[in-house]
Design a protein around this motif. Structure first.
Motif, PDB file in Angstrom:
ATOM      1  N   ASP A  23      78.526 -58.527  57.630  1.00  0.00           N
ATOM      2  CA  ASP A  23      79.541 -57.484  57.444  1.00  0.00           C
ATOM      3  C   ASP A  23      78.895 -56.104  57.289  1.00  0.00           C
ATOM      4  O   ASP A  23      79.154 -55.379  56.324  1.00  0.00           O
ATOM      5  CB  ASP A  23      80.421 -57.791  56.225  1.00  0.00           C
ATOM      6  CG  ASP A  23      81.145 -59.119  56.346  1.00  0.00           C
ATOM      7  OD1 ASP A  23      81.474 -59.513  57.480  1.00  0.00           O
ATOM      8  OD2 ASP A  23      81.367 -59.770  55.316  1.00  0.00           O
ATOM      9  N   ILE A  24      78.068 -55.737  58.241  1.00  0.00           N
ATOM     10  CA  ILE A  24      77.372 -54.452  58.200  1.00  0.00           C
ATOM     11  C   ILE A  24      78.419 -53.350  58.388  1.00  0.00           C
ATOM     12  O   ILE A  24      78.963 -53.185  59.472  1.00  0.00           O
ATOM     13  CB  ILE A  24      76.296 -54.341  59.307  1.00  0.00           C
ATOM     14  CG1 ILE A  24      75.423 -55.593  59.410  1.00  0.00           C
ATOM     15  CG2 ILE A  24      75.486 -53.064  59.154  1.00  0.00           C
ATOM     16  CD1 ILE A  24      74.562 -55.906  58.257  1.00  0.00           C
ATOM     17  N   ALA A  25      78.695 -52.604  57.327  1.00  0.00           N
ATOM     18  CA  ALA A  25      79.728 -51.559  57.361  1.00  0.00           C
ATOM     19  C   ALA A  25      79.158 -50.193  57.742  1.00  0.00           C
ATOM     20  O   ALA A  25      79.878 -49.351  58.270  1.00  0.00           O
ATOM     21  CB  ALA A  25      80.421 -51.465  56.001  1.00  0.00           C
ATOM     22  N   GLU A  26      77.878 -49.968  57.431  1.00  0.00           N
ATOM     23  CA  GLU A  26      77.152 -48.739  57.786  1.00  0.00           C
ATOM     24  C   GLU A  26      75.753 -49.161  58.199  1.00  0.00           C
ATOM     25  O   GLU A  26      75.216 -50.130  57.647  1.00  0.00           O
ATOM     26  CB  GLU A  26      77.044 -47.797  56.580  1.00  0.00           C
ATOM     27  CG  GLU A  26      78.367 -47.308  56.043  1.00  0.00           C
ATOM     28  CD  GLU A  26      78.193 -46.517  54.741  1.00  0.00           C
ATOM     29  OE1 GLU A  26      77.046 -46.210  54.351  1.00  0.00           O
ATOM     30  OE2 GLU A  26      79.218 -46.230  54.113  1.00  0.00           O
ATOM     31  N   ASP A  27      75.146 -48.431  59.154  1.00  0.00           N
ATOM     32  CA  ASP A  27      73.782 -48.755  59.570  1.00  0.00           C
ATOM     33  C   ASP A  27      72.933 -49.041  58.341  1.00  0.00           C
ATOM     34  O   ASP A  27      72.865 -48.225  57.415  1.00  0.00           O
ATOM     35  CB  ASP A  27      73.167 -47.609  60.368  1.00  0.00           C
ATOM     36  CG  ASP A  27      73.799 -47.419  61.735  1.00  0.00           C
ATOM     37  OD1 ASP A  27      74.541 -48.311  62.187  1.00  0.00           O
ATOM     38  OD2 ASP A  27      73.541 -46.369  62.348  1.00  0.00           O
ATOM     39  N   LEU A  28      72.279 -50.200  58.327  1.00  0.00           N
ATOM     40  CA  LEU A  28      71.582 -50.690  57.151  1.00  0.00           C
ATOM     41  C   LEU A  28      70.073 -50.504  57.289  1.00  0.00           C
ATOM     42  O   LEU A  28      69.486 -50.888  58.309  1.00  0.00           O
ATOM     43  CB  LEU A  28      71.899 -52.180  56.979  1.00  0.00           C
ATOM     44  CG  LEU A  28      71.426 -52.869  55.729  1.00  0.00           C
ATOM     45  CD1 LEU A  28      72.121 -52.290  54.485  1.00  0.00           C
ATOM     46  CD2 LEU A  28      71.684 -54.366  55.824  1.00  0.00           C
ATOM     47  N   THR A  29      69.464 -49.912  56.277  1.00  0.00           N
ATOM     48  CA  THR A  29      68.010 -49.761  56.219  1.00  0.00           C
ATOM     49  C   THR A  29      67.547 -50.342  54.891  1.00  0.00           C
ATOM     50  O   THR A  29      67.993 -49.918  53.831  1.00  0.00           O
ATOM     51  CB  THR A  29      67.588 -48.279  56.304  1.00  0.00           C
ATOM     52  OG1 THR A  29      68.162 -47.693  57.466  1.00  0.00           O
ATOM     53  CG2 THR A  29      66.077 -48.146  56.357  1.00  0.00           C
ATOM     54  N   VAL A  30      66.641 -51.324  54.968  1.00  0.00           N
ATOM     55  CA  VAL A  30      66.203 -52.054  53.788  1.00  0.00           C
ATOM     56  C   VAL A  30      64.679 -52.100  53.753  1.00  0.00           C
ATOM     57  O   VAL A  30      64.042 -52.444  54.752  1.00  0.00           O
ATOM     58  CB  VAL A  30      66.752 -53.496  53.819  1.00  0.00           C
ATOM     59  CG1 VAL A  30      66.337 -54.266  52.582  1.00  0.00           C
ATOM     60  CG2 VAL A  30      68.269 -53.499  53.970  1.00  0.00           C
ATOM     61  N   LEU A  31      64.113 -51.751  52.604  1.00  0.00           N
ATOM     62  CA  LEU A  31      62.694 -51.990  52.385  1.00  0.00           C
ATOM     63  C   LEU A  31      62.545 -53.439  51.960  1.00  0.00           C
ATOM     64  O   LEU A  31      63.291 -53.921  51.098  1.00  0.00           O
ATOM     65  CB  LEU A  31      62.149 -51.078  51.292  1.00  0.00           C
ATOM     66  CG  LEU A  31      61.965 -49.629  51.718  1.00  0.00           C
ATOM     67  CD1 LEU A  31      61.778 -48.744  50.496  1.00  0.00           C
ATOM     68  CD2 LEU A  31      60.774 -49.507  52.645  1.00  0.00           C
ATOM     69  N   VAL A  32      61.595 -54.141  52.572  1.00  0.00           N
ATOM     70  CA  VAL A  32      61.384 -55.557  52.308  1.00  0.00           C
ATOM     71  C   VAL A  32      59.966 -55.737  51.774  1.00  0.00           C
ATOM     72  O   VAL A  32      59.007 -55.306  52.407  1.00  0.00           O
ATOM     73  CB  VAL A  32      61.565 -56.397  53.588  1.00  0.00           C
ATOM     74  CG1 VAL A  32      61.424 -57.879  53.275  1.00  0.00           C
ATOM     75  CG2 VAL A  32      62.895 -56.113  54.250  1.00  0.00           C
TER      76      VAL A  32
END
Length: 111
Positions: free
Chosen positions: A90-99
């Motif tokens: 359910d990606i609502a906004e472009d997602l950027t994640v530090l992993v």
């Protein structure tokens, strides 16, 4: 010391890709990467053999795991233990994640 200049910056996936992962740092006991999933993209990751910490830099989605589902947005920090199935949905906004992987991603043997 090393500054990870591009860590946490959204980079759109290439043509025909639903997501993009860029490793920013690798040392024996830790790896750090930036995971980007645009609106309409698909997170198809499989469980990892390493523990993970996700820090959401931007965007909004749900993180669905075997242990439950949580809404995530900027500032969310989530721990996922090694072996637990999980993915962003359910990606609502472009997602950027530090992993953050501990130890470094792909360093533990598959069983």
């Amino acid at each position: 010391m090393r500054v990870l200049t591009n860590a946490g910056r959204f980079t759109p996936p290439g043509q025909g890709e639903g997501r993009r992962y860029t490793e920013e740092l690798r040392v024996p006991d830790l790896s750090v990467g930036t995971y980007c999933v645009p609106v309409g993209g698909k997170d198809t990751q499989l469980p990892h053999t390493e523990d993970e910490v996700y820090v959401v830099a931007s965007g909004r989605a749900k993180l669905t795991a075997a242990s439950g589902t949580v809404d995530v947005g900027p500032g969310s920090v989530v721990f996922v233990p090694a072996g637990e199935e999980h993915r962003f949905t359910d990606i609502a906004e472009d997602l950027t994640v530090l992993v953050f992987f501990g130890p470094a991603e792909y360093t533990r043997r598959q069983t």
